[in-house]
Design a protein around this motif. Structure first.
Motif, PDB file in Angstrom:
ATOM      1  N   ILE A 538       0.840  -1.203   0.000  1.00  0.00           N
ATOM      2  CA  ILE A 538       0.000   0.000   0.000  1.00  0.00           C
ATOM      3  C   ILE A 538       0.872   1.250   0.000  1.00  0.00           C
ATOM      4  CG2 ILE A 538      -1.508   1.401   1.457  1.00  0.00           C
ATOM      5  CD1 ILE A 538      -3.124  -0.878   2.055  1.00  0.00           C
ATOM      6  N   ARG A 539       1.866   1.211   0.887  1.00  0.00           N
ATOM      7  CA  ARG A 539       2.776   2.348   0.977  1.00  0.00           C
ATOM      8  C   ARG A 539       3.481   2.564  -0.368  1.00  0.00           C
ATOM      9  NH1 ARG A 539       8.148   3.161   1.448  1.00  0.00           N
ATOM     10  NH2 ARG A 539       8.856   4.920   2.718  1.00  0.00           N
ATOM     11  N   LEU A 542       1.054   4.062  -2.817  1.00  0.00           N
ATOM     12  CA  LEU A 542       0.697   5.433  -2.464  1.00  0.00           C
ATOM     13  C   LEU A 542       1.814   6.412  -2.827  1.00  0.00           C
ATOM     14  CD1 LEU A 542      -1.065   5.115   0.995  1.00  0.00           C
ATOM     15  CD2 LEU A 542      -2.046   6.044  -1.094  1.00  0.00           C
ATOM     16  N   LEU A 543       3.060   5.937  -2.630  1.00  0.00           N
ATOM     17  CA  LEU A 543       4.174   6.855  -2.854  1.00  0.00           C
ATOM     18  C   LEU A 543       4.662   6.855  -4.291  1.00  0.00           C
ATOM     19  CD1 LEU A 543       6.349   6.416   0.354  1.00  0.00           C
ATOM     20  CD2 LEU A 543       4.901   8.331  -0.275  1.00  0.00           C
ATOM     21  N   LYS A 546       3.942  10.041  -6.070  1.00  0.00           N
ATOM     22  CA  LYS A 546       4.196  11.269  -5.305  1.00  0.00           C
ATOM     23  C   LYS A 546       5.674  11.609  -5.333  1.00  0.00           C
ATOM     24  CE  LYS A 546      -0.039  10.961  -3.411  1.00  0.00           C
ATOM     25  NZ  LYS A 546      -0.299   9.707  -2.710  1.00  0.00           N
TER      26      LYS A 546
ATOM     27  N   ILE B  48      -1.971  11.096   3.872  1.00  0.00           N
ATOM     28  CA  ILE B  48      -1.901  10.015   2.883  1.00  0.00           C
ATOM     29  C   ILE B  48      -1.661  10.577   1.494  1.00  0.00           C
ATOM     30  CG2 ILE B  48      -3.380   8.355   1.656  1.00  0.00           C
ATOM     31  CD1 ILE B  48      -2.510   7.116   4.130  1.00  0.00           C
ATOM     32  N   LYS B  50       0.052  13.121   0.651  1.00  0.00           N
ATOM     33  CA  LYS B  50       1.304  13.854   0.480  1.00  0.00           C
ATOM     34  C   LYS B  50       2.454  12.946   0.085  1.00  0.00           C
ATOM     35  CE  LYS B  50       0.566  17.926   3.166  1.00  0.00           C
ATOM     36  NZ  LYS B  50       1.161  18.903   4.048  1.00  0.00           N
ATOM     37  N   GLY B  51       3.494  13.570  -0.440  1.00  0.00           N
ATOM     38  CA  GLY B  51       4.740  12.848  -0.684  1.00  0.00           C
ATOM     39  C   GLY B  51       5.534  12.767   0.609  1.00  0.00           C
ATOM     40  N   SER B  67       5.177   0.454   8.093  1.00  0.00           N
ATOM     41  CA  SER B  67       4.265  -0.580   7.589  1.00  0.00           C
ATOM     42  C   SER B  67       4.173  -1.729   8.583  1.00  0.00           C
ATOM     43  CB  SER B  67       4.767  -1.123   6.251  1.00  0.00           C
ATOM     44  OG  SER B  67       5.159  -0.069   5.425  1.00  0.00           O
ATOM     45  N   THR B 216       2.744   9.424   4.036  1.00  0.00           N
ATOM     46  CA  THR B 216       2.095   8.146   4.291  1.00  0.00           C
ATOM     47  C   THR B 216       2.631   7.465   5.544  1.00  0.00           C
ATOM     48  OG1 THR B 216       1.997   7.929   1.915  1.00  0.00           O
ATOM     49  CG2 THR B 216       1.496   5.978   3.190  1.00  0.00           C
ATOM     50  N   ASP B 217       3.960   7.473   5.691  1.00  0.00           N
ATOM     51  CA  ASP B 217       4.552   6.791   6.839  1.00  0.00           C
ATOM     52  C   ASP B 217       4.062   7.397   8.141  1.00  0.00           C
ATOM     53  OD1 ASP B 217       5.938   4.917   5.442  1.00  0.00           O
ATOM     54  OD2 ASP B 217       7.764   6.107   5.287  1.00  0.00           O
ATOM     55  N   PHE B 220       0.570   6.261   8.839  1.00  0.00           N
ATOM     56  CA  PHE B 220       0.556   4.893   9.378  1.00  0.00           C
ATOM     57  C   PHE B 220       0.869   4.896  10.869  1.00  0.00           C
ATOM     58  CE2 PHE B 220       1.564   2.133   5.387  1.00  0.00           C
ATOM     59  CZ  PHE B 220       0.356   2.538   4.841  1.00  0.00           C
TER      60      PHE B 220
END
Lengths: 660, 313
Positions: A538-539, A542-543, A546, B48, B50-51, B67, B216-217, B220
């Motif tokens: 997923i990560r 998602l990235l 981006k 989520i 964003k970079g 993760s 994202t990280d 999470f």
């Protein structure tokens, strides 16, 4: 049996004839003999381990030794497999590692010679059935490993540690000699089988003898308070030897303990409770000291003490299960202990080999001087991470399974309606959790400080790790760790016949139940693994589209920080160590002049072993004082020695005259 | 059966509601209007999208840890039972796996903090790992006490048997609820152990460990911290919900207790300040102390001959 003995002889020949070959050929000669020996040793050992039964060979030796038999039962064959593969891995690893010492030509000859002798003596220790021969090979094992420990004998501290090790071993063997002397005198035979009738004859004296055996074997294994040789001997030895000693040799002590339990027959609660308590204290002492170490190998040595304690707890619960007639608890305890023996062999050897590669490239074992190694040694650091996760007992890796079995044994002991076992079980339960949490601290410390972050000092040399002989033993061990971690039932299925030796026959049902539950657990662990993969994917997606920028670590606006302001291992462990300063005494020396303006100052901190400081050192002092009383005998004056000679001659004269 | 999965799904989407609830309580107490209860959801969605900025010092650990963190929190949730309905995954000794799963994510989060080479994050990691030694030990004393009380060794069967309310059990429940509440505060890094609102002071623990995360990280990590609080609160709710009620009522009560716990956390944050860092271990040691007292009562209680209906092995 012949096959095993041929294998043993091959190890011996390999060790001896490697002396006569040149520097480059030595390792190949020894390695090829060790490799061929596997073909003789492993098939038969696995056969006994899987199918049960035993094989025996008998030799009639000259008088004092009498009939000596070699016997391979499932318990012995597990140790034979560990010793044999451990020695092979050490031989492979040493091939490249010992290049570092190629300037010492003679020592390299002795290295492979004693490596051969050590492998042979360890193999013989687990199969020999004659008390006197056992003691001889046991001593041979101590002495050959002593010579390996003092390989770098040009360094005074290495020699000192080596002697400390040798003396500790002699103290241990004194207990063993006393124990064996008593049982063989009262049974009238030197054969192990005849000891059973003497030991099972329950009286308080046989308890004492069993205690002697436990102390003797416990010294080799590293139980408190006799564990202090480990953190001295392991750092002194070359890495291959440290790995072999820590991963394999100390297990012969555990083998001795298990063998005595088998021979003893009727275990009573006194022995079981005291053994369990000692093991629990060993685990906590070991890991608490590990948390305070800066020396990578010393830390690993203390963590070996911890793991021996965990194995001991498993054995202790096994014994308690037998005492309280609960075969499920006994099964869980013994199974956990035996699985942990295998696991500790794999991850501790792996970690030592990894530490060796670090030492090879940086020439330091001080974690505080390292940092950022993950970038320079990517393979080593990934393998070291697997070892660290496994030794901390975390799921997905093998350490979790054996600790879980021991936890389950403890948890089930809570349902026995007896207050004393309940209290011991809750102590063990929380103690094991405490140990696990400190192990997490110790190994996040090692990995986080040494392998991650920035380099704390400038590394001098170019890094190299892509060496088959250095990496292949580690990869092999890592594969075993992961297989045991994800599919525990595969490894556990090998151990059924050993458990049959310890428990009555009707407990087979329970073993199948555990197997089934481990299969289900394996499924859950795989679900967990898939969760991790799922979120990582997923990560990733998602990235993917981006913008991901790579920039320096956020320094809160402070631009001139250097890599030396990073946390060190001492500062990382300090908050915890300040909580347990009673168990692990800390020495902190601050050198700072009391002047108004800051001047150059320094701080130095180290920790001491509780038992070393409060038990061993005071007793040694006392012993030295006592022995000093006799020092006038050896004054060093020539005249005095001449007088001794004259007195001796005078006595002879009087004796001869008197007799005639 | 369906009901269980629906509720678990609700729990999975709920954590930010509870964090929002804490903030709302704090705002009302301070006389402000405050951000909406759902604000953490908006933050999550924004993060989520964003970079990321990743430190050049870091290795692969930094990128896999979040993760693993979220995966282990969700897996731990699978092991937590609901009243009457049980848990998704249940086996003998599941609480050991529960504790070690959380330890697994802790291990990697600590490594990720050290991976950045920042001394701030070193401080946080060092404190986090110190406190976890106390919390994990105490958690095993709690579970051991409950196992001793009920003769059971899995979450579901332990809670299923805790139904009886004699004088002793009420006392034990109170002690264990206080212990577990401290665990909620530690896992969620809330006041008085840690202050989630500031992250550049030397007293910080969890917040300072994640300084370098973004996008994202970070989302999470925020989610799994919130979820961990809910998970431990669910253990408290399990202790408190009596099982002589009907299923719907007990589930409503369960949800009510969860909301109450988070409102209490909000109140605590409004009323008291963070402890001095040297006093934090002492505060967490209360957890050990209470659970040991509970164990002593249970051991004494069993000694007196009163046995629970657990059928033993």
């Amino acid at each position: 049996m012949t096959a095993i003995l041929i294998g043993v002889i091959l190890f011996l020949i390999g060790g001896i004839i490697s002396i006569f070959f040149g520097e480059k050929l030595k390792k190949i000669v020894f390695l090829s003999f060790a490799a061929v020996a596997q073909f003789f040793i492993l098939p038969q050992s696995f056969n006994i381990l899987l199918n049960g039964g035993q094989t025996e060979a008998k030799f009639i030796l000259s008088d004092p030794l009498g009939a000596c038999s070699f016997r391979l039962d499932p318990l012995a064959s597990l140790f034979v497999i560990i010793i044999s593969t451990g020695s092979l891995l050490c031989a492979i690893y040493s091939g490249s590692y010992m290049k570092m010492y190629s300037y010492k030509k003679i020592s390299l000859s002795t290295y492979y010679f004693f490596l051969g002798i050590l492998s042979v003596s360890m193999l013989l220790v687990v199969i020999v059935q004659n008390a006197l021969v056992f003691l001889i090979v046991w001593e041979l094992m101590s002495i050959s490993s002593f010579f390996l420990v003092i390989f770098e004998n040009d360094k005074p501290e290495v020699l000192k540690s080596g002697l400390y090790y040798l003396i500790s071993m002699q103290v241990g063997v004194a207990f063993l000699i006393a124990g064996f002397a008593w049982v063989s005198a009262s049974s009238g035979s030197l054969d192990f089988n005849s000891f059973h009738s003497v030991l099972s004859n329950s009286n308080s004296f046989s308890n004492l003898i069993v205690a002697f055996f436990l102390i003797g074997f416990g010294t080799k294994a590293g139980f408190i308070p006799m564990h202090t040789w480990l953190p001295k001997a392991h750092p002194a030895a070359p890495t291959g030897v440290s790995a072999l000693m820590s991963g394999v040799m100390i297990k012969t002590g555990i083998y001795g303990i298990l063998r005595i339990i088998l021979l003893y027959g009727n275990i009573n609660s006194t022995i079981a409770y005291s053994f369990f308590s000692i093991s629990l204290l060993t685990a906590i002492t070991g890991i608490a000291n590990a948390a305070s170490q800066k020396d990578l190998k010393k830390l690993l040595a203390y963590s070996s003490v911890e793991n021996i304690g965990i194995i001991g707890m498993g054995i202790g619960i096994g014994m308690l299960g037998i005492v309280y007639n609960n075969s499920m608890i006994a099964m869980l305890g013994f199974l956990g202990a035996i699985l942990h023996i295998i696991n500790h062999f794999t991850f501790k050897s792996l970690l030592f080999y990894g530490g060796g590669i670090v030492y090879l490239n940086t020439h330091t074992r001080n974690i505080d001087k390292l940092g950022g190694l993950a970038k320079y040694l990517p393979m080593t650091s990934s393998l070291f991470l697997i070892g660290s996760l496994a030794i901390s007992g975390l799921p997905l890796f093998s350490g979790f399974i054996s600790e879980l079995l021991i936890y389950l044994g403890l948890a089930r002991s809570l349902s026995i309606n007896n207050l004393s076992i309940n209290i011991f079980a809750i102590l063990g339960f929380s103690g094991l959790a405490f140990t696990g949490a400190i192990a997490l601290l110790s190994f996040t410390k090692v990995y986080g400080i040494a392998f991650l972050g920035n380099a704390r000092t400038q590394y001098q040399e170019k890094f190299k790790e892509k060496d088959f002989s250095l990496l292949s033993p580690m990869i092999f061990l890592a594969v075993i760790i992961i297989i045991t971690g994800l599919f525990p039932y595969l490894t556990v299925s090998l151990l059924g016949n050993i458990l049959k030796q310890f428990l009555p026959m009707d407990s087979l049902n329970e073993f199948l139940k555990i197997q089934l539950n481990l299969q289900i657990l394996s499924g859950y662990i795989l679900i967990f693994t898939s969760f991790i993969l799922f979120f990582y994917l997923i990560r990733y997606f998602l990235l993917k589209r981006k913008r991901v920028e790579y920039f320096k670590t956020w320094d809160c606006g402070y631009q001139v920080g250097s890599s030396r302001i990073q946390y060190t291992s001492s500062s990382f462990a300090q908050p915890f160590l300040s909580l347990i300063s009673e168990i692990v005494p800390q020495n902190i020396n601050v050198n700072k002049e009391p002047v108004l303006f800051p001047k150059e100052a320094s701080i130095e901190s180290n920790s001491q072993d509780f038992f070393e400081r409060f038990l061993i050192q005071p007793n040694l002092k006392w012993l030295r004082k006592f022995l000093d009383l006799f020092s006038w005998i050896q004054s060093g004056k020539m005249q005095q020695y001449i007088i001794y000679g004259l007195i001796f001659l005078l006595f002879i004269l009087i004796w001869i005259l008197g007799v005639k | 059966m369906m009901l269980k999965y629906i509720i678990i799904a609700l729990v999975i989407i709920s954590p930010f509601f509870f964090t929002g609830l804490i903030n709302k309580v704090k705002a009302i107490w301070a006389g402000r209007k405050g951000s909406p209860v759902l604000q953490p959801y908006f933050d999550f969605v924004r993060l989520i999208q964003k970079g990321e900025v990743i430190s050049k010092t870091t290795s692969f650990i930094f990128q896999i840890s979040p993760s693993i963190n979220i995966a282990s929190s969700l897996f731990a949730l699978m092991l937590i039972p609901l009243p009457f309905l049980g848990s998704v995954i249940s086996f003998k000794g599941d609480f050991i796996l529960f504790s070690y799963t959380l330890a697994f994510s802790k291990f990697l989060m600590i490594l990720a903090a050290l991976d950045t080479g920042s001394s701030f994050e070193g401080i946080g990691a060092s404190r986090e790992v110190t406190y976890s030694t106390i919390v994990e030990t105490a958690f095993f004393i709690i579970m051991g006490s409950l196992a001793l009380l009920t003769n059971q060794i899995s979450f579901s069967s332990i809670f299923a048997l805790l139904n009886m309310s004699t004088g002793y059990t009420i006392l034990i429940k109170i002690l264990l609820v206080i212990s577990l509440f401290i665990m909620v505060l530690v896992e969620g890094s809330r006041i008085p152990i840690d202050d989630p609102n500031t992250h550049l002071e030397l007293t910080m623990i969890h917040e300072v460990m994640i300084l370098d995360y973004s996008g994202t990280d970070l989302a999470f990590i925020l989610y799994s911290t919130a979820l961990k609080m809910v998970i431990v609160s669910m253990l408290i709710a399990n202790l408190l919900v009596p099982l002589y009620l009907t299923v719907p009522i007990s589930l409503i009560l369960f949800a009510f207790i969860l909301i109450l716990i988070f409102m209490i956390i909000g109140l605590i944050e409004s009323l008291i300040a963070r402890l001095r860092i040297s006093h934090v271990p002492q505060f967490i040691f209360f957890m050990t102390a209470f659970s040991l007292i509970a164990f002593a009562i249970i051991a004494f209680f069993l000694r007196a001959g009163v046995q629970f209906s657990g059928k033993g092995l």
